[in-house]
Design an enzyme around this catalytic site. Structure first.
Site, PDB file in Angstrom:
ATOM      1  N   THR A 105      41.298  42.560  46.158  1.00 43.15           N
ATOM      2  CA  THR A 105      40.016  42.734  46.834  1.00 43.15           C
ATOM      3  C   THR A 105      39.776  44.211  47.075  1.00 43.15           C
ATOM      4  O   THR A 105      40.693  44.956  47.410  1.00 43.15           O
ATOM      5  CB  THR A 105      39.999  41.977  48.172  1.00 43.15           C
ATOM      6  OG1 THR A 105      40.259  40.594  47.942  1.00 43.15           O
ATOM      7  CG2 THR A 105      38.666  42.121  48.877  1.00 43.15           C
ATOM      8  N   ARG A 141      38.325  33.256  49.923  1.00 44.52           N
ATOM      9  CA  ARG A 141      38.634  32.695  48.600  1.00 44.52           C
ATOM     10  C   ARG A 141      38.749  31.176  48.653  1.00 44.52           C
ATOM     11  O   ARG A 141      38.235  30.465  47.767  1.00 44.52           O
ATOM     12  CB  ARG A 141      39.916  33.339  48.061  1.00 44.52           C
ATOM     13  CG  ARG A 141      39.775  34.832  47.791  1.00 44.52           C
ATOM     14  CD  ARG A 141      41.114  35.518  47.595  1.00 44.52           C
ATOM     15  NE  ARG A 141      41.825  34.994  46.438  1.00 44.52           N
ATOM     16  CZ  ARG A 141      43.053  35.375  46.096  1.00 44.52           C
ATOM     17  NH1 ARG A 141      43.711  36.258  46.834  1.00 44.52           N
ATOM     18  NH2 ARG A 141      43.640  34.855  45.030  1.00 44.52           N
ATOM     19  N   LEU A 157      43.211  43.654  53.355  1.00 50.82           N
ATOM     20  CA  LEU A 157      42.474  43.086  52.236  1.00 50.82           C
ATOM     21  C   LEU A 157      43.488  42.618  51.209  1.00 50.82           C
ATOM     22  O   LEU A 157      44.563  43.212  51.081  1.00 50.82           O
ATOM     23  CB  LEU A 157      41.546  44.133  51.597  1.00 50.82           C
ATOM     24  CG  LEU A 157      40.430  44.719  52.477  1.00 50.82           C
ATOM     25  CD1 LEU A 157      39.688  45.819  51.705  1.00 50.82           C
ATOM     26  CD2 LEU A 157      39.463  43.654  52.927  1.00 50.82           C
ATOM     27  N   ASP A 158      43.173  41.567  50.471  1.00 51.19           N
ATOM     28  CA  ASP A 158      44.071  41.114  49.414  1.00 51.19           C
ATOM     29  C   ASP A 158      44.262  42.219  48.386  1.00 51.19           C
ATOM     30  O   ASP A 158      43.409  43.112  48.231  1.00 51.19           O
ATOM     31  CB  ASP A 158      43.505  39.875  48.720  1.00 51.19           C
ATOM     32  CG  ASP A 158      43.479  38.665  49.631  1.00 51.19           C
ATOM     33  OD1 ASP A 158      44.225  38.662  50.624  1.00 51.19           O
ATOM     34  OD2 ASP A 158      42.703  37.735  49.357  1.00 51.19           O
ATOM     35  N   ARG A 159      45.337  42.149  47.655  1.00 50.48           N
ATOM     36  CA  ARG A 159      45.660  43.171  46.656  1.00 50.48           C
ATOM     37  C   ARG A 159      44.500  43.416  45.696  1.00 50.48           C
ATOM     38  O   ARG A 159      44.169  44.564  45.377  1.00 50.48           O
ATOM     39  CB  ARG A 159      46.900  42.737  45.872  1.00 50.48           C
ATOM     40  CG  ARG A 159      47.306  43.702  44.757  1.00 50.48           C
ATOM     41  CD  ARG A 159      48.485  43.144  43.975  1.00 50.48           C
ATOM     42  NE  ARG A 159      48.900  44.050  42.918  1.00 50.48           N
ATOM     43  CZ  ARG A 159      48.375  44.069  41.699  1.00 50.48           C
ATOM     44  NH1 ARG A 159      47.380  43.237  41.402  1.00 50.48           N
ATOM     45  NH2 ARG A 159      48.802  44.918  40.793  1.00 50.48           N
TER      46      ARG A 159
END
EC number: 5.4.99.-
Length: 370
Positions: free
Chosen positions: A128, A248, A124-126
């Site tokens: 998110t 995104r 997961l993105d930082r």
């Protein structure tokens, strides 16, 4: 902050300071060898609470507080997998100078007696939040990683396992600026990466239709969950492929509705949204109104009412095969499931509650959701 003081100095201080022989110090005072600093309990409590909002470590060895913090993130554990509810602002992969990454800390704190710590099946993105799956053994990590890459890679001779793989899904909730033209649909828009700042940074963009720029297939299902309120809409996203920044970019460039708090892909839309707030309309009466902060609501920094909202993207639901049913403790694969696990389900379903900043945004707008 207080320091120990002499009886002569106590007379000028409060009763509390007099009782404890302490005096209040200023930020400009110079500390001397041997002096002791005493922190009020309220300050200490605030620091402890802050530790549990994000992982503050700067070393490769988590301390006791951080280990307890990570264990509290675990929402499911069996012999093959761990499932965590990742908070925002925690990076995934360690890389100098980043030490407090989820993979490093989990490997150190969540081994539960295994020789090796769990490994990230996906990322997961930082910024998110939400469900994060980790494999506790090499076999479970490998097979689940194949599944997240492509269902075709994960298939075996087992019909039960293959059927479970076909049911795999992830669902995200996101708050976006604006609303998509269609209330639901499928986004099929290949992505590619471009390098910026002499190769020091990269950005994901929609690929050129010719497909000659190293494009990767990217497909996302979406569904609008309610009307536009305060210029924003809640939508549900289901990625059918797993590309970096896929959700995104698809929201910002394919739908034209960037996610709230995504300044990388929606900076200019955020500027217009904050500078030119538009009145909305009551869904039932048609009366214009402007969203206001409800009385008594504790608004945390980062919600939709904040001047600088945090990213509103959360992996809320996940359905995965129950791989522990097909793997023995020694790592041996059983096509029809291990003899002692025939009563166990073939699928596992997880739901992760929203993080604090998204929960506040949800509560503000939820009365109009359908």
């Amino acid at each position: 902050v207080y320091t120990e003081c002499s009886d002569q100095e106590v007379s000028a201080e409060s009763i509390w300071c007099r009782k404890h022989h302490l005096k209040k110090i200023k930020h400009s005072e110079v500390m001397e060898p041997g002096m002791r600093i005493h922190l009020p309990v309220s300050v200490a409590e605030a620091e402890i609470k802050k530790r549990y909002e994000t992982i503050p470590t700067a070393t490769l060895h988590p301390n006791r507080d951080e280990i307890e913090y990570l264990k509290r993130l675990v929402i499911y554990k069996d012999s093959a997998i761990l499932v965590l509810n990742k908070p925002p602002k925690v990076p995934m992969k360690g890389n100098l100078p980043v030490h407090n990454s989820m993979d490093v800390l989990a490997a150190a704190a969540l081994s539960y007696g295994n020789e090796e710590g769990p490994k990230l099946v996906h990322r997961l993105d930082r910024d998110t939040s939400g469900l994060l799956l980790m494999g506790r053994t090499r076999e479970s990590f490998t097979r689940l990683h194949w599944l997240f890459t492509s269902i075709k890679l994960a298939r075996t001779a087992s019909q039960a396992w293959n059927a479970a793989c076909e049911s795999y899904l992830q669902r995200y909730w996101a708050l976006v600026i604006g609303t998509p033209t269609e209330s639901e649909g499928i986004i099929s828009a290949p992505l590619t990466k471009v390098l910026l700042d002499d190769g020091k940074a990269e950005r994901v963009i929609l690929a050129h239709p010719s497909g000659i720029d190293g494009a990767q297939e990217a497909v996302t299902e979406y569904r609008v969950m309610g009307p536009t309120i305060n210029g924003c809409s809640w939508i549900e996203l289901r990625p059918l492929t797993g590309r970096k920044h896929q959700l995104r970019v698809h929201c910002a460039e394919a739908l034209g509705t960037p996610i709230v708090g995504d300044y990388k892909y929606g900076w200019f839309v955020h500027q217009r949204w904050k500078q030119n707030p538009q009145p909305d309309f009551e869904p039932f009466t048609g009366e214009p109104y402007k969203l206001r902060r409800p009385e008594g609501l504790e608004v945390q920094k980062g919600s939709v009412l904040s001047k600088v909202p945090l990213l509103h993207l959360h992996c809320r639901e996940m359905v995965v095969p129950n791989i522990a049913k097909f793997l023995s403790n020694t790592g041996e694969w059983h096509d029809n499931g291990t003899p002692w696990s025939k009563e166990k389900p073939n699928l596992l379903r997880f739901i992760a509650p929203l993080p604090a900043h998204m929960k506040i945004s949800w509560n503000i707008m939820s009365s109009y959701l359908v």
